[in-house]
Design a protein around this motif. Structure first.
Motif, PDB file in Angstrom:
ATOM      1  N   THR A 112       0.813  -1.221   0.000  1.00  0.00           N
ATOM      2  CA  THR A 112       0.000   0.000   0.000  1.00  0.00           C
ATOM      3  C   THR A 112       0.849   1.274   0.000  1.00  0.00           C
ATOM      4  OG1 THR A 112      -0.230   0.201   2.415  1.00  0.00           O
ATOM      5  CG2 THR A 112      -1.835  -1.203   1.259  1.00  0.00           C
ATOM      6  N   ARG A 113       2.110   1.155   0.341  1.00  0.00           N
ATOM      7  CA  ARG A 113       2.983   2.343   0.331  1.00  0.00           C
ATOM      8  C   ARG A 113       3.126   2.913  -1.073  1.00  0.00           C
ATOM      9  NH1 ARG A 113       8.029   2.583   1.767  1.00  0.00           N
ATOM     10  NH2 ARG A 113       8.610   0.584   0.851  1.00  0.00           N
ATOM     11  N   TYR A 114       2.849   2.092  -2.086  1.00  0.00           N
ATOM     12  CA  TYR A 114       3.017   2.510  -3.480  1.00  0.00           C
ATOM     13  C   TYR A 114       1.701   2.948  -4.116  1.00  0.00           C
ATOM     14  CZ  TYR A 114       7.291   0.171  -2.311  1.00  0.00           C
ATOM     15  OH  TYR A 114       8.438  -0.188  -1.660  1.00  0.00           O
ATOM     16  N   CYS A 115       0.646   2.981  -3.340  1.00  0.00           N
ATOM     17  CA  CYS A 115      -0.673   3.380  -3.839  1.00  0.00           C
ATOM     18  C   CYS A 115      -0.778   4.904  -3.914  1.00  0.00           C
ATOM     19  CB  CYS A 115      -1.775   2.878  -2.896  1.00  0.00           C
ATOM     20  SG  CYS A 115      -1.979   1.099  -2.895  1.00  0.00           S
ATOM     21  N   MET A 155      -2.350   9.195   4.916  1.00  0.00           N
ATOM     22  CA  MET A 155      -2.952   9.275   6.240  1.00  0.00           C
ATOM     23  C   MET A 155      -3.438   7.939   6.788  1.00  0.00           C
ATOM     24  SD  MET A 155      -6.483  11.002   5.082  1.00  0.00           S
ATOM     25  CE  MET A 155      -5.618  11.830   3.771  1.00  0.00           C
ATOM     26  N   LEU A 156      -3.245   6.866   6.040  1.00  0.00           N
ATOM     27  CA  LEU A 156      -3.741   5.569   6.508  1.00  0.00           C
ATOM     28  C   LEU A 156      -2.724   4.874   7.393  1.00  0.00           C
ATOM     29  CD1 LEU A 156      -5.417   4.196   3.265  1.00  0.00           C
ATOM     30  CD2 LEU A 156      -6.432   5.548   5.107  1.00  0.00           C
ATOM     31  N   LYS A 157      -3.246   4.200   8.409  1.00  0.00           N
ATOM     32  CA  LYS A 157      -2.458   3.344   9.291  1.00  0.00           C
ATOM     33  C   LYS A 157      -3.163   1.991   9.314  1.00  0.00           C
ATOM     34  CE  LYS A 157       0.405   6.598  10.815  1.00  0.00           C
ATOM     35  NZ  LYS A 157       0.173   7.676   9.897  1.00  0.00           N
ATOM     36  N   PHE A 158      -2.421   0.943   9.628  1.00  0.00           N
ATOM     37  CA  PHE A 158      -2.958  -0.407   9.541  1.00  0.00           C
ATOM     38  C   PHE A 158      -2.678  -1.158  10.838  1.00  0.00           C
ATOM     39  CE2 PHE A 158      -1.736   1.236   5.464  1.00  0.00           C
ATOM     40  CZ  PHE A 158      -2.815   0.946   4.654  1.00  0.00           C
ATOM     41  N   ARG A 159      -3.689  -1.848  11.313  1.00  0.00           N
ATOM     42  CA  ARG A 159      -3.553  -2.668  12.529  1.00  0.00           C
ATOM     43  C   ARG A 159      -3.769  -4.117  12.132  1.00  0.00           C
ATOM     44  NH1 ARG A 159      -3.798  -5.641  16.788  1.00  0.00           N
ATOM     45  NH2 ARG A 159      -4.060  -4.699  18.850  1.00  0.00           N
ATOM     46  N   THR A 160      -2.745  -4.944  12.324  1.00  0.00           N
ATOM     47  CA  THR A 160      -2.899  -6.369  12.051  1.00  0.00           C
ATOM     48  C   THR A 160      -3.471  -7.064  13.278  1.00  0.00           C
ATOM     49  OG1 THR A 160      -0.642  -6.879  12.762  1.00  0.00           O
ATOM     50  CG2 THR A 160      -0.968  -6.373  10.415  1.00  0.00           C
ATOM     51  N   VAL A 161      -4.235  -8.117  13.025  1.00  0.00           N
ATOM     52  CA  VAL A 161      -4.839  -8.895  14.107  1.00  0.00           C
ATOM     53  C   VAL A 161      -4.693 -10.368  13.737  1.00  0.00           C
ATOM     54  CG1 VAL A 161      -6.947  -9.372  15.407  1.00  0.00           C
ATOM     55  CG2 VAL A 161      -6.535  -7.060  14.514  1.00  0.00           C
ATOM     56  N   ALA A 193      -9.966  13.889   8.077  1.00  0.00           N
ATOM     57  CA  ALA A 193      -9.355  12.792   7.318  1.00  0.00           C
ATOM     58  C   ALA A 193     -10.403  11.814   6.788  1.00  0.00           C
ATOM     59  CB  ALA A 193      -8.340  12.050   8.187  1.00  0.00           C
ATOM     60  N   GLU A 194     -11.544  11.734   7.475  1.00  0.00           N
ATOM     61  CA  GLU A 194     -12.584  10.782   7.057  1.00  0.00           C
ATOM     62  C   GLU A 194     -13.140  11.099   5.676  1.00  0.00           C
ATOM     63  OE1 GLU A 194     -14.398  14.162   9.208  1.00  0.00           O
ATOM     64  OE2 GLU A 194     -12.794  12.775   9.760  1.00  0.00           O
ATOM     65  N   LYS A 195     -12.956  12.320   5.176  1.00  0.00           N
ATOM     66  CA  LYS A 195     -13.488  12.641   3.851  1.00  0.00           C
ATOM     67  C   LYS A 195     -12.623  12.069   2.729  1.00  0.00           C
ATOM     68  CE  LYS A 195     -11.455  17.262   3.758  1.00  0.00           C
ATOM     69  NZ  LYS A 195     -11.736  18.653   3.923  1.00  0.00           N
ATOM     70  N   PHE A 196     -11.502  11.476   3.066  1.00  0.00           N
ATOM     71  CA  PHE A 196     -10.615  10.880   2.063  1.00  0.00           C
ATOM     72  C   PHE A 196     -10.789   9.361   1.999  1.00  0.00           C
ATOM     73  CE2 PHE A 196      -8.529  14.857   3.340  1.00  0.00           C
ATOM     74  CZ  PHE A 196      -8.425  15.472   2.101  1.00  0.00           C
ATOM     75  N   GLN A 197     -12.032   8.906   2.013  1.00  0.00           N
ATOM     76  CA  GLN A 197     -12.311   7.478   2.028  1.00  0.00           C
ATOM     77  C   GLN A 197     -11.859   6.762   0.760  1.00  0.00           C
ATOM     78  OE1 GLN A 197     -13.526   5.512   4.760  1.00  0.00           O
ATOM     79  NE2 GLN A 197     -12.683   7.394   5.594  1.00  0.00           N
ATOM     80  N   LYS A 198     -11.660   7.502  -0.326  1.00  0.00           N
ATOM     81  CA  LYS A 198     -11.169   6.846  -1.547  1.00  0.00           C
ATOM     82  C   LYS A 198      -9.810   6.209  -1.291  1.00  0.00           C
ATOM     83  CE  LYS A 198     -10.037  11.375  -3.334  1.00  0.00           C
ATOM     84  NZ  LYS A 198     -10.980  12.083  -2.508  1.00  0.00           N
ATOM     85  N   ASP A 199      -8.997   6.808  -0.424  1.00  0.00           N
ATOM     86  CA  ASP A 199      -7.704   6.218  -0.088  1.00  0.00           C
ATOM     87  C   ASP A 199      -7.886   4.861   0.584  1.00  0.00           C
ATOM     88  OD1 ASP A 199      -6.807   8.664  -0.997  1.00  0.00           O
ATOM     89  OD2 ASP A 199      -5.577   9.104   0.761  1.00  0.00           O
ATOM     90  N   VAL A 200      -8.898   4.758   1.429  1.00  0.00           N
ATOM     91  CA  VAL A 200      -9.197   3.489   2.099  1.00  0.00           C
ATOM     92  C   VAL A 200      -9.541   2.429   1.058  1.00  0.00           C
ATOM     93  CG1 VAL A 200     -10.753   2.314   3.718  1.00  0.00           C
ATOM     94  CG2 VAL A 200      -9.943   4.631   4.220  1.00  0.00           C
ATOM     95  N   GLY A 201     -10.367   2.785   0.091  1.00  0.00           N
ATOM     96  CA  GLY A 201     -10.752   1.839  -0.959  1.00  0.00           C
ATOM     97  C   GLY A 201      -9.579   1.384  -1.796  1.00  0.00           C
ATOM     98  N   SER A 242     -11.639   2.538   9.643  1.00  0.00           N
ATOM     99  CA  SER A 242     -12.487   2.873   8.498  1.00  0.00           C
ATOM    100  C   SER A 242     -12.996   1.639   7.760  1.00  0.00           C
ATOM    101  CB  SER A 242     -11.712   3.748   7.510  1.00  0.00           C
ATOM    102  OG  SER A 242     -11.389   4.977   8.099  1.00  0.00           O
ATOM    103  N   LEU A 243     -12.225   0.566   7.778  1.00  0.00           N
ATOM    104  CA  LEU A 243     -12.606  -0.660   7.069  1.00  0.00           C
ATOM    105  C   LEU A 243     -11.861  -1.822   7.701  1.00  0.00           C
ATOM    106  CD1 LEU A 243     -14.371  -1.478   4.577  1.00  0.00           C
ATOM    107  CD2 LEU A 243     -12.259  -1.448   3.249  1.00  0.00           C
ATOM    108  N   VAL A 244     -12.531  -2.957   7.776  1.00  0.00           N
ATOM    109  CA  VAL A 244     -11.932  -4.171   8.317  1.00  0.00           C
ATOM    110  C   VAL A 244     -11.827  -5.187   7.190  1.00  0.00           C
ATOM    111  CG1 VAL A 244     -12.223  -6.074   9.960  1.00  0.00           C
ATOM    112  CG2 VAL A 244     -12.929  -3.756  10.610  1.00  0.00           C
ATOM    113  N   LEU A 245     -10.655  -5.796   7.051  1.00  0.00           N
ATOM    114  CA  LEU A 245     -10.485  -6.888   6.094  1.00  0.00           C
ATOM    115  C   LEU A 245     -10.346  -8.178   6.885  1.00  0.00           C
ATOM    116  CD1 LEU A 245      -7.872  -5.364   3.608  1.00  0.00           C
ATOM    117  CD2 LEU A 245     -10.348  -5.087   3.643  1.00  0.00           C
ATOM    118  N   GLY A 246     -11.310  -9.089   6.698  1.00  0.00           N
ATOM    119  CA  GLY A 246     -11.223 -10.419   7.287  1.00  0.00           C
ATOM    120  C   GLY A 246     -10.494 -11.304   6.294  1.00  0.00           C
ATOM    121  N   LEU A 247      -9.448 -12.011   6.738  1.00  0.00           N
ATOM    122  CA  LEU A 247      -8.568 -12.729   5.823  1.00  0.00           C
ATOM    123  C   LEU A 247      -8.364 -14.182   6.224  1.00  0.00           C
ATOM    124  CD1 LEU A 247      -6.008  -9.829   5.775  1.00  0.00           C
ATOM    125  CD2 LEU A 247      -7.433 -10.496   3.821  1.00  0.00           C
TER     126      LEU A 247
END
Length: 190
Positions: free
Chosen positions: A33-36, A44-50, A96-104, A145-150
């Motif tokens: 995602t660093r190259y997106c 502005m995105l951060k990621f939490r692994t679980v 920051a929430e108005k930049f949801q396209k980055d999340v997608g 903003s979004l959860v990815l179940g993997l």
């Protein structure tokens, strides 16, 4: 080649519990995602692994496949073996929430990386953000903003054409999950 990867990257809702995903692999996917592209290059995105038993904190705070009222997903014992929670960092920019396209963009990149590695997942937008932030002890200012179940999918998901009436609703029949897609002709504006 890309189209094949896109077709294979479906929303899976049942996973093989014996196929774990390592933290290292999750971090590698996040590194993609660093190259997106990023709005105003704010990144502005951060990621939490679980992973592991911590997954038990996430599942109850999510809701899956809302259109399928008669089935509980994921099935008991078939939950994701890992999650990536995509967060916006309010300390980077107000609103920051108005930049949801980055999340997608990041979510699609993560899902394609997972698919390429032989895994799959589901983007989950129906969850309790404040409860999730608390359960995962996220730092103040990080908003889920979004959860990815993997995991390793253990179900069949097939793409079909839209219904004769134009419907593109997903449905299940005989244990197979069908996803209707609009034809190319319906996407083009003349």
């Amino acid at each position: 080649m890309l189209k094949d990867l896109l077709k294979a990257s479906r929303s899976y809702r049942s996973f093989d519990p014996t196929a774990p995903i390592s933290e290292e692999l999750l971090l590698d996917w996040i590194d993609h995602t660093r190259y997106c592209p990023s709005s105003i290059n704010l990144q502005m995105l951060k990621f939490r692994t679980v992973t592991g038993t911590e997954c038990d904190k996430v599942l109850p705070l999510t809701r899956w496949a809302g259109k399928l009222k008669d089935i509980k997903l994921p099935p008991k014992g078939r939950a994701p073996v890992a999650y990536i929670v995509i967060c916006t960092d309010a300390s980077v920019i107000a609103g920051a929430e108005k930049f949801q396209k980055d999340v997608g963009i990041a979510a699609q990149t993560l899902m394609l990386a997972a698919t390429e590695a032989g895994f799959g997942g589901c983007m989950i937008g129906s969850f309790a953000p404040s409860e999730l932030a608390k359960a995962l002890e996220l730092p103040e200012g990080l908003v889920p903003s979004l959860v990815l179940g993997l995991g390793k999918p253990d179900e069949t998901v097939l793409i079909t054409e839209e219904a004769a009436d134009g419907s593109v609703t997903y449905y299940r029949e005989n244990g197979i999950h069908y996803v209707q897609k609009r034809s190319l002709e319906h996407l083009i504006v003349k």
